[in-house]
Write a protein that holds these residues in place. Structure first.
Motif, short mmCIF file in Angstrom:
data_model
loop_
_atom_site.label_atom_id
_atom_site.label_comp_id
_atom_site.label_asym_id
_atom_site.label_seq_id
_atom_site.Cartn_x
_atom_site.Cartn_y
_atom_site.Cartn_z
N GLY A 297 0.82 -1.22 0.00
CA GLY A 297 0.00 0.00 0.00
C GLY A 297 0.85 1.27 0.00
N PRO A 298 1.71 1.45 1.04
CA PRO A 298 2.58 2.64 1.05
C PRO A 298 3.48 2.70 -0.19
CG PRO A 298 2.63 1.54 3.18
CD PRO A 298 1.79 0.69 2.29
N ALA A 299 3.93 1.54 -0.71
CA ALA A 299 4.80 1.56 -1.90
C ALA A 299 4.02 2.07 -3.11
CB ALA A 299 5.35 0.16 -2.18
N VAL B 224 1.55 4.24 -2.97
CA VAL B 224 1.47 5.69 -2.77
C VAL B 224 2.79 6.34 -3.18
CG1 VAL B 224 1.06 7.53 -1.10
CG2 VAL B 224 -0.21 5.40 -0.91
N ALA B 225 3.91 5.64 -2.91
CA ALA B 225 5.23 6.19 -3.22
C ALA B 225 5.44 6.38 -4.72
CB ALA B 225 6.32 5.28 -2.65
N LEU B 226 4.64 5.70 -5.56
CA LEU B 226 4.76 5.89 -7.01
C LEU B 226 4.47 7.35 -7.39
CD1 LEU B 226 2.91 2.73 -8.39
CD2 LEU B 226 5.32 3.26 -8.66
N VAL C 239 5.98 9.88 -6.36
CA VAL C 239 7.24 10.62 -6.49
C VAL C 239 7.80 10.54 -7.92
CG1 VAL C 239 9.61 10.85 -5.67
CG2 VAL C 239 7.75 10.49 -4.04
N PRO C 240 8.01 9.31 -8.49
CA PRO C 240 8.45 9.29 -9.90
C PRO C 240 7.39 9.88 -10.85
CG PRO C 240 8.04 7.05 -9.09
CD PRO C 240 8.01 7.97 -7.91
N PHE D 21 7.82 7.77 5.75
CA PHE D 21 6.93 6.60 5.81
C PHE D 21 5.55 7.00 6.32
CE2 PHE D 21 5.39 2.58 7.62
CZ PHE D 21 5.47 1.79 6.47
N LEU E 285 3.51 8.60 3.65
CA LEU E 285 2.95 7.62 2.70
C LEU E 285 1.73 6.92 3.30
CD1 LEU E 285 6.21 5.95 1.29
CD2 LEU E 285 4.73 7.64 0.19
N PHE F 55 -1.30 9.26 3.48
CA PHE F 55 -1.99 9.44 2.20
C PHE F 55 -2.75 8.17 1.80
CE2 PHE F 55 0.24 13.37 1.77
CZ PHE F 55 -0.58 14.12 0.95
N LEU G 22 10.76 12.43 2.12
CA LEU G 22 9.78 11.58 1.46
C LEU G 22 10.42 10.88 0.26
CD1 LEU G 22 6.89 10.62 0.98
CD2 LEU G 22 6.49 12.72 -0.30
N ALA G 23 11.20 11.63 -0.51
CA ALA G 23 11.84 11.07 -1.71
C ALA G 23 12.73 9.88 -1.33
CB ALA G 23 12.66 12.14 -2.42
N ALA H 173 10.55 6.87 -0.47
CA ALA H 173 9.89 6.39 -1.69
C ALA H 173 10.88 5.58 -2.52
CB ALA H 173 9.37 7.57 -2.50
N LEU I 214 11.53 2.15 -0.87
CA LEU I 214 10.40 1.21 -1.03
C LEU I 214 10.28 0.73 -2.47
CD1 LEU I 214 7.28 2.46 0.95
CD2 LEU I 214 8.34 0.21 1.06
#
Lengths: 238, 131
Positions: A77-79, A81-83, A85-86, B5, B8, B11, B50-51, B54, B57
């Motif tokens: 889930g958090p990973a 959301v981390a998309l 950033v790119p 973390f 993330l 959100f 955050l970067a 991210a 992960l």
């Protein structure tokens, strides 16, 4: 000390399956590197295959395995959301080519969904399997979440997505030669829309521009598909 | 690390709650991703803390699919009955999607370049007329 008893207590320890998953992945990554990044030996598929063999031989039911490996699954889930950033980084590129990119992305993304549904029906796949195929061109976390929410089989989707990416990485060069598409931007876009992250990795092998546009297309197609797919499925006769 | 973390997870939770309350078909984490991207656009940048998380992960994203992917072992009957039919669907849909995307982009880029060229020509012509 009874060996069977020791083995039983080990099997009952939930962390065991976290460890097995981590080790299988490390081994798969090593194989992938040793093979010179051969797409057929994609580490995710190899790790899944290794673990299925281990579980079958040791007669461990999947729910027992999953309760141990759940910690990794929760991080998905958090990973996802981390998309963001790119995606944000790539959005900076969109501005100059806004119209060509959005049109091609929309046409390509919808083609990916509709072709999977039509062909699925043609070849007699059941509805849950068709739904599992529909998001196969987008990045795995988004595809799995969509399949799960819309009535598909998330584990099947996970594997289909990765196999799609692998095939896309293999066929891109001959297919583009056959279609006489030589531009780096076009090739990158096709890779990203059809073959997500695995395709993007292949794109970066071809050129930096190809890889960058592939990454952009993958991110935007993930967004497009998650918005459009529920709408298409709501009106799709089945 | 922890700060990024928490952002993330926050959100994701906002995404899950909004998706449930508003009955959206979008999965919570995907909505969370869209909201975070919008947040970054609003703030014109990504917080380095955050970067960093991210990137960490995403570097291990593949590992995170494995537990669910192993669930394929429960799908034995589906694979036995429909596995053979899945292959042509996968390959054909992939080839069609790739070809359509590449050809559309090629046509759109040609149009785009023609337009740019025309614009330059018009501008030059305008300048020439001034003289």
């Amino acid at each position: 000390m009874n060996i069977d008893a020791a083995f039983a207590s080990l099997k009952a320890a939930p962390l065991l399956w976290l460890l097995v998953t981590g080790l299988a992945y490390l081994l798969a990554e090593k194989l992938f590197r040793k093979s010179g990044h051969n797409p057929l030996l994609h580490p995710v598929l190899v790790a899944i295959a290794l673990i299925i063999v281990v579980l079958s031989v040791a007669r461990i039911p999947y729910p027992d395995y999953f309760s141990g490996a759940r910690l990794l699954h929760l991080l998905l889930g958090p990973a996802t959301v981390a998309l963001a950033v790119p995606l944000y980084d790539n959005l900076q590129r969109v501005r100059s080519l806004l119209v060509p990119l959005s049109v091609s992305l929309f046409v390509g993304g919808v083609t990916g969904i509709v072709s999977a549904l039509l062909l699925g029906k043609l070849f007699g796949l059941s509805w849950p399997v068709q739904v599992s195929f529909a998001p196969k061109s987008v990045t795995t976390p988004i595809a799995m979440a969509l399949a799960d929410k819309l009535g598909g089989l998330a584990p099947l989707t996970a594997n289909l997505v990765i196999i799609t990416g692998i095939l896309g990485a293999i066929i891109v060069v001959p297919l583009m030669r056959w279609l006489k598409v030589t531009g780096e931007i076009e090739q990158g876009l096709a890779l990203g829309v059809a073959a997500h992250g695995v395709g993007t990795a292949r794109g970066f092998q071809l050129s930096t521009t190809t890889g960058a546009f592939s990454g952009l297309a993958m991110g935007l197609n993930g967004v497009l598909t998650s918005v459009v797919l529920p709408v298409i499925l709501a009106f799709w006769p089945h | 690390m922890l700060y990024g973390f928490c952002v993330l997870v926050l959100f994701q939770l906002i995404g899950e709650v909004a998706s449930n309350l508003l009955h959206l078909p979008l999965p919570g984490p995907v909505l969370g991703m869209l909201l975070l991207a919008a947040w970054c656009v609003w703030h014109r940048g990504v917080d380095p803390r955050l970067a960093q998380v991210a990137q960490g992960l995403l570097g291990y994203m593949g590992l995170l699919f494995v537990p669910a992917g192993v669930g394929l072992m429960l799908l034995g009957p589906v694979l036995r009955d429909q596995g053979l039919a899945m292959l042509p669907v996968l390959v054909l849909s992939l080839v069609i999607t790739m070809a359509v995307t590449a050809l559309t982009m090629k046509a759109m880029l040609n149009r785009h370049r023609r337009k740019l060229r025309n614009r330059v020509l018009v501008r030059r012509k305008g300048k020439a007329d001034e003289h």
